[in-house]
Every structure is written in structure tokens, then in C-alpha cells.
Design a protein around this motif. Structure first.
Motif, PDB file in Angstrom:
ATOM      1  N   LEU A 190     -39.565   9.540  96.945  1.00 17.66           N
ATOM      2  CA  LEU A 190     -39.461   8.273  97.678  1.00 17.66           C
ATOM      3  C   LEU A 190     -40.639   7.353  97.358  1.00 17.66           C
ATOM      4  O   LEU A 190     -40.468   6.140  97.219  1.00 17.66           O
ATOM      5  N   SER A 191     -41.819   7.942  97.246  1.00 17.55           N
ATOM      6  CA  SER A 191     -43.001   7.151  96.913  1.00 17.55           C
ATOM      7  C   SER A 191     -42.869   6.542  95.519  1.00 17.55           C
ATOM      8  O   SER A 191     -43.182   5.359  95.311  1.00 17.55           O
ATOM      9  N   LEU A 192     -42.399   7.343  94.576  1.00 18.47           N
ATOM     10  CA  LEU A 192     -42.201   6.836  93.215  1.00 18.47           C
ATOM     11  C   LEU A 192     -41.142   5.737  93.179  1.00 18.47           C
ATOM     12  O   LEU A 192     -41.300   4.717  92.500  1.00 18.47           O
ATOM     13  N   GLY A 193     -40.059   5.952  93.936  1.00 21.89           N
ATOM     14  CA  GLY A 193     -38.988   4.947  93.954  1.00 21.89           C
ATOM     15  C   GLY A 193     -39.437   3.636  94.545  1.00 21.89           C
ATOM     16  O   GLY A 193     -39.108   2.553  94.028  1.00 21.89           O
ATOM     17  N   SER A 194     -40.213   3.705  95.627  1.00 22.42           N
ATOM     18  CA  SER A 194     -40.710   2.484  96.256  1.00 22.42           C
ATOM     19  C   SER A 194     -41.663   1.726  95.329  1.00 22.42           C
ATOM     20  O   SER A 194     -41.594   0.509  95.196  1.00 22.42           O
ATOM     21  N   ALA A 195     -42.548   2.471  94.678  1.00 21.00           N
ATOM     22  CA  ALA A 195     -43.520   1.844  93.785  1.00 21.00           C
ATOM     23  C   ALA A 195     -42.846   1.241  92.559  1.00 21.00           C
ATOM     24  O   ALA A 195     -43.265   0.190  92.056  1.00 21.00           O
ATOM     25  N   ALA A 196     -41.780   1.886  92.087  1.00 20.88           N
ATOM     26  CA  ALA A 196     -41.127   1.417  90.870  1.00 20.88           C
ATOM     27  C   ALA A 196     -40.109   0.314  91.141  1.00 20.88           C
ATOM     28  O   ALA A 196     -39.878  -0.547  90.279  1.00 20.88           O
ATOM     29  N   ILE A 238     -43.572   9.754  84.245  1.00 21.45           N
ATOM     30  CA  ILE A 238     -44.306  10.293  85.398  1.00 21.45           C
ATOM     31  C   ILE A 238     -43.678  11.609  85.867  1.00 21.45           C
ATOM     32  O   ILE A 238     -44.378  12.592  86.143  1.00 21.45           O
ATOM     33  N   LEU A 239     -42.357  11.644  85.943  1.00 24.91           N
ATOM     34  CA  LEU A 239     -41.690  12.877  86.368  1.00 24.91           C
ATOM     35  C   LEU A 239     -41.925  13.999  85.361  1.00 24.91           C
ATOM     36  O   LEU A 239     -42.057  15.164  85.737  1.00 24.91           O
ATOM     37  N   ARG A 240     -41.972  13.647  84.083  1.00 28.75           N
ATOM     38  CA  ARG A 240     -42.267  14.663  83.056  1.00 28.75           C
ATOM     39  C   ARG A 240     -43.682  15.192  83.231  1.00 28.75           C
ATOM     40  O   ARG A 240     -43.929  16.390  83.073  1.00 28.75           O
ATOM     41  N   LEU A 241     -44.609  14.311  83.585  1.00 29.60           N
ATOM     42  CA  LEU A 241     -45.993  14.731  83.807  1.00 29.60           C
ATOM     43  C   LEU A 241     -46.135  15.614  85.049  1.00 29.60           C
ATOM     44  O   LEU A 241     -47.107  16.363  85.169  1.00 29.60           O
ATOM     45  N   SER A 242     -45.180  15.520  85.952  1.00 32.82           N
ATOM     46  CA  SER A 242     -45.257  16.335  87.171  1.00 32.82           C
ATOM     47  C   SER A 242     -45.090  17.816  86.859  1.00 32.82           C
ATOM     48  O   SER A 242     -45.455  18.672  87.656  1.00 32.82           O
ATOM     49  N   GLY A 243     -44.504  18.121  85.714  1.00 28.54           N
ATOM     50  CA  GLY A 243     -44.358  19.519  85.312  1.00 28.54           C
ATOM     51  C   GLY A 243     -43.021  20.137  85.668  1.00 28.54           C
ATOM     52  O   GLY A 243     -42.739  21.261  85.278  1.00 28.54           O
ATOM     53  N   LYS A 244     -42.175  19.433  86.409  1.00 29.93           N
ATOM     54  CA  LYS A 244     -40.873  19.986  86.773  1.00 29.93           C
ATOM     55  C   LYS A 244     -39.926  19.887  85.587  1.00 29.93           C
ATOM     56  O   LYS A 244     -39.849  18.870  84.926  1.00 29.93           O
ATOM     57  N   ILE A 295     -38.452   3.815  82.220  1.00 37.86           N
ATOM     58  CA  ILE A 295     -39.155   4.660  81.251  1.00 37.86           C
ATOM     59  C   ILE A 295     -40.414   5.256  81.880  1.00 37.86           C
ATOM     60  O   ILE A 295     -40.727   6.442  81.693  1.00 37.86           O
ATOM     61  N   LEU A 296     -41.135   4.440  82.653  1.00 41.35           N
ATOM     62  CA  LEU A 296     -42.351   4.930  83.311  1.00 41.35           C
ATOM     63  C   LEU A 296     -42.037   6.052  84.303  1.00 41.35           C
ATOM     64  O   LEU A 296     -42.771   7.032  84.394  1.00 41.35           O
ATOM     65  N   ILE A 297     -40.934   5.893  85.037  1.00 38.76           N
ATOM     66  CA  ILE A 297     -40.552   6.937  86.006  1.00 38.76           C
ATOM     67  C   ILE A 297     -40.268   8.250  85.274  1.00 38.76           C
ATOM     68  O   ILE A 297     -40.706   9.329  85.706  1.00 38.76           O
ATOM     69  N   LEU A 298     -39.553   8.170  84.156  1.00 37.04           N
ATOM     70  CA  LEU A 298     -39.266   9.372  83.379  1.00 37.04           C
ATOM     71  C   LEU A 298     -40.555  10.033  82.886  1.00 37.04           C
ATOM     72  O   LEU A 298     -40.694  11.260  82.929  1.00 37.04           O
ATOM     73  N   ALA A 313     -47.741  -1.247  89.780  1.00 35.71           N
ATOM     74  CA  ALA A 313     -46.844  -0.108  89.921  1.00 35.71           C
ATOM     75  C   ALA A 313     -47.337   1.079  89.106  1.00 35.71           C
ATOM     76  O   ALA A 313     -47.244   2.230  89.544  1.00 35.71           O
ATOM     77  N   LEU A 314     -47.880   0.782  87.925  1.00 32.55           N
ATOM     78  CA  LEU A 314     -48.387   1.845  87.068  1.00 32.55           C
ATOM     79  C   LEU A 314     -49.511   2.610  87.756  1.00 32.55           C
ATOM     80  O   LEU A 314     -49.559   3.846  87.720  1.00 32.55           O
ATOM     81  N   VAL A 315     -50.410   1.874  88.407  1.00 28.21           N
ATOM     82  CA  VAL A 315     -51.515   2.506  89.136  1.00 28.21           C
ATOM     83  C   VAL A 315     -50.977   3.366  90.280  1.00 28.21           C
ATOM     84  O   VAL A 315     -51.427   4.502  90.492  1.00 28.21           O
ATOM     85  N   VAL A 316     -49.989   2.834  91.009  1.00 29.71           N
ATOM     86  CA  VAL A 316     -49.404   3.586  92.118  1.00 29.71           C
ATOM     87  C   VAL A 316     -48.730   4.858  91.610  1.00 29.71           C
ATOM     88  O   VAL A 316     -48.903   5.950  92.175  1.00 29.71           O
ATOM     89  N   LEU A 317     -47.961   4.750  90.539  1.00 27.32           N
ATOM     90  CA  LEU A 317     -47.240   5.901  90.000  1.00 27.32           C
ATOM     91  C   LEU A 317     -48.192   7.010  89.577  1.00 27.32           C
ATOM     92  O   LEU A 317     -47.982   8.186  89.908  1.00 27.32           O
ATOM     93  N   PHE A 318     -49.229   6.650  88.861  1.00 24.03           N
ATOM     94  CA  PHE A 318     -50.176   7.668  88.424  1.00 24.03           C
ATOM     95  C   PHE A 318     -50.984   8.224  89.600  1.00 24.03           C
ATOM     96  O   PHE A 318     -51.344   9.401  89.619  1.00 24.03           O
ATOM     97  N   SER A 319     -51.255   7.384  90.602  1.00 27.59           N
ATOM     98  CA  SER A 319     -51.953   7.871  91.797  1.00 27.59           C
ATOM     99  C   SER A 319     -51.100   8.902  92.534  1.00 27.59           C
ATOM    100  O   SER A 319     -51.604   9.952  92.975  1.00 27.59           O
ATOM    101  N   VAL A 320     -49.792   8.614  92.649  1.00 24.72           N
ATOM    102  CA  VAL A 320     -48.883   9.539  93.329  1.00 24.72           C
ATOM    103  C   VAL A 320     -48.818  10.869  92.592  1.00 24.72           C
ATOM    104  O   VAL A 320     -48.836  11.935  93.210  1.00 24.72           O
ATOM    105  N   ILE A 321     -48.754  10.818  91.263  1.00 21.57           N
ATOM    106  CA  ILE A 321     -48.644  12.067  90.518  1.00 21.57           C
ATOM    107  C   ILE A 321     -49.942  12.868  90.579  1.00 21.57           C
ATOM    108  O   ILE A 321     -49.931  14.100  90.572  1.00 21.57           O
ATOM    109  N   VAL A 322     -51.095  12.188  90.649  1.00 23.69           N
ATOM    110  CA  VAL A 322     -52.371  12.892  90.815  1.00 23.69           C
ATOM    111  C   VAL A 322     -52.410  13.577  92.181  1.00 23.69           C
ATOM    112  O   VAL A 322     -52.841  14.730  92.299  1.00 23.69           O
ATOM    113  N   ILE A 323     -51.958  12.855  93.213  1.00 22.48           N
ATOM    114  CA  ILE A 323     -51.881  13.448  94.556  1.00 22.48           C
ATOM    115  C   ILE A 323     -50.965  14.670  94.548  1.00 22.48           C
ATOM    116  O   ILE A 323     -51.279  15.719  95.120  1.00 22.48           O
TER     117      ILE A 323
END
Length: 225
Positions: A55-61, A34-40, A29-32, A75-85
Motif C-alpha cells: 500500500l505504501s509503494l502504491g500510494s507513493a507511485a 523496487i519489488l525485485r530489490l525486496s527479495g521476494k 518500471i520503478l515499482i518492478l 516518489a523515487l525517494v519514498v520508494l527506496f525509503s520504504v524498501i529500506v524500512i
């Protein structure tokens, strides 16, 4: 003998299996989200930068799904950090052509005026057979039908066609016609099998004046269906 029970169950904590299911549901659910927040809006073919993000999201999740010592908050911190980057680099890329080119590359002209463009012939990524396949997938029978074809940064092919009245002789792309000629036929145009250069008539052992290769196939000029 291979011990199936040992491979699947030895060392497993049965009480933790239910927790793994719960962790997997939460991370999915978190991956979905995060990907929605990416805007794609969806995924076609990904650029290298987007592949790195995935790959970064998959490794973190993946790790927190089954590693008991890893709390999901990590993992939540990593996921949001990746999406901010991702958002920051995407913004930076929109402001700088150079950064965009470094991250995602640039579109490459494959066919120009009914012939393969030779500018990228020494690039490591230049694969004529892949271009043949991509052009055939878009119902291109020969290069004489194509005014310009561009390989986009996401790997898709954009094609501009000649009107039927302007279609000319071109290098055939399908196996039945893409064959090296073994004898000349008077009055039948031929095409260089490497670059698509057309010649009204040429000795079978003469090299192409454009790319200096020696293999020729009979050209065709069929219209698009």
C-alpha cells in the motif's frame, strides 16, 4: 442528465496526457525494480506487514503518475525509503521472535486429532466456515482424515493426514452430509457440528461434552481418494 464530456474532459490539459503516459511507464518500471530489490520471488498470500508495504509503494507511485506538481524524484525517494524500512524490519524480525509475532502473527492449529481445536474459538478471526472451505479445497471430506491442520500466517492451510488405515469417523465437511440429524440411527456414530467430537451414539437433544453445543450430524469414515 449526466454530462459525459464534463466528467471526462473538463479541466483536463490535453498536452499533459502524454506526460501522464510517460510518468506511468516510469513509475511502473520503478515499482518492478523496487519489488525485485525486496527479495521476494513472487506473491502468494501476503502477510499484514507485506500488505502495508504494498500500500505504501502504491500510494507513493500513484500520485506522481498524474500530478504535474510532483516530480518523480520525490516518489523515487519514498520508494527506496520504504524498501529500506522493509529490509530493516525484516532483519529485525529474524532476530526477535516477539517482533516477528507482533508484525506477522503466528500459525494457528485449526484441527488436532480429527477435531477442531477450541483454543481459538473466541478469537475474532476464528471462522469455522472459512476453515471448512479451505479444507474442502484440499480434498478433505471429513475431519477423521486429518491428524493436524495449521493456518499459516499468510492464510494458507498446512495439513497432515492420517494414513488410510488410521482414518476414523469424523465430521463431514461437504454440504450433502453436513446436516443436523433429526433422528437417531442405532449404531451410527455422530459428530458435533461445532467441534467435531465423535460419539458412538447420543440422544439428539444431548449437548456435546467437549463444547456443550447441541447440534449433531452423522459421522463418516471414508478414505481419501
Amino acid at each position: 442528465m449526466i454530462e459525459i464530456k464534463k466528467m471526462f474532459l473538463e479541466g483536463a490539459e490535453l498536452d499533459f496526457l502524454l506526460e501522464i503516459v510517460g510518468r506511468s511507464v516510469i513509475m511502473f518500471i520503478l515499482i518492478l525494480v523496487i519489488l525485485r530489490l525486496s527479495g521476494k520471488k513472487g506473491v502468494r498470500q501476503l502477510t499484514l506487514f507485506e500488505v502495508a508495504i504494498i500500500l505504501s509503494l502504491g500510494s507513493a507511485a500513484g500520485d506522481p503518475m498524474f500530478q504535474e506538481e510532483l516530480p518523480i524524484i520525490y516518489a523515487l525517494v519514498v520508494l527506496f525509503s520504504v524498501i529500506v524500512i522493509y529490509k530493516f524490519v525484516t532483519w529485525l524480525s529474524s532476530k526477535s521472535t516477539l517482533i516477528n509475532k507482533i508484525l506477522e502473527g503466528e500459525a494457528m492449529v485449526v484441527v488436532r486429532d480429527g477435531m477442531f481445536d477450541l483454543k481459538h474459538e473466541h478469537d475474532g478471526d476464528f471462522s469455522k466456515m472459512e476453515f471448512f472451505s479451505e479444507l474442502r479445497n484440499q480434498s478433505v471430506e471429513h475431519l477423521g482424515q486429518v491428524r493436524m491442520a495449521v493456518l499459516e500466517i499468510d492464510g494458507s492451510m498446512s495439513i497432515l493426514f492420517y494414513p488410510d488405515a488410521d482414518v476414523k469417523y469424523g465430521l463431514p465437511l461437504f454440504p450433502d452430509n453436513y446436516k443436523r440429524m433429526i433422528s437417531n440411527q442405532e449404531g451410527v456414530p455422530v459428530a458435533c457440528m461445532y467441534c467435531g467430537q465423535i460419539s458412538p451414539h447420543i440422544p439428539i437433544d444431548q449437548s456435546c461434552p467437549r463444547c456443550h453445543r447441541e447440534n449433531w450430524a452423522f459421522a463418516i469414515d471414508t478414505k481419501r481418494v
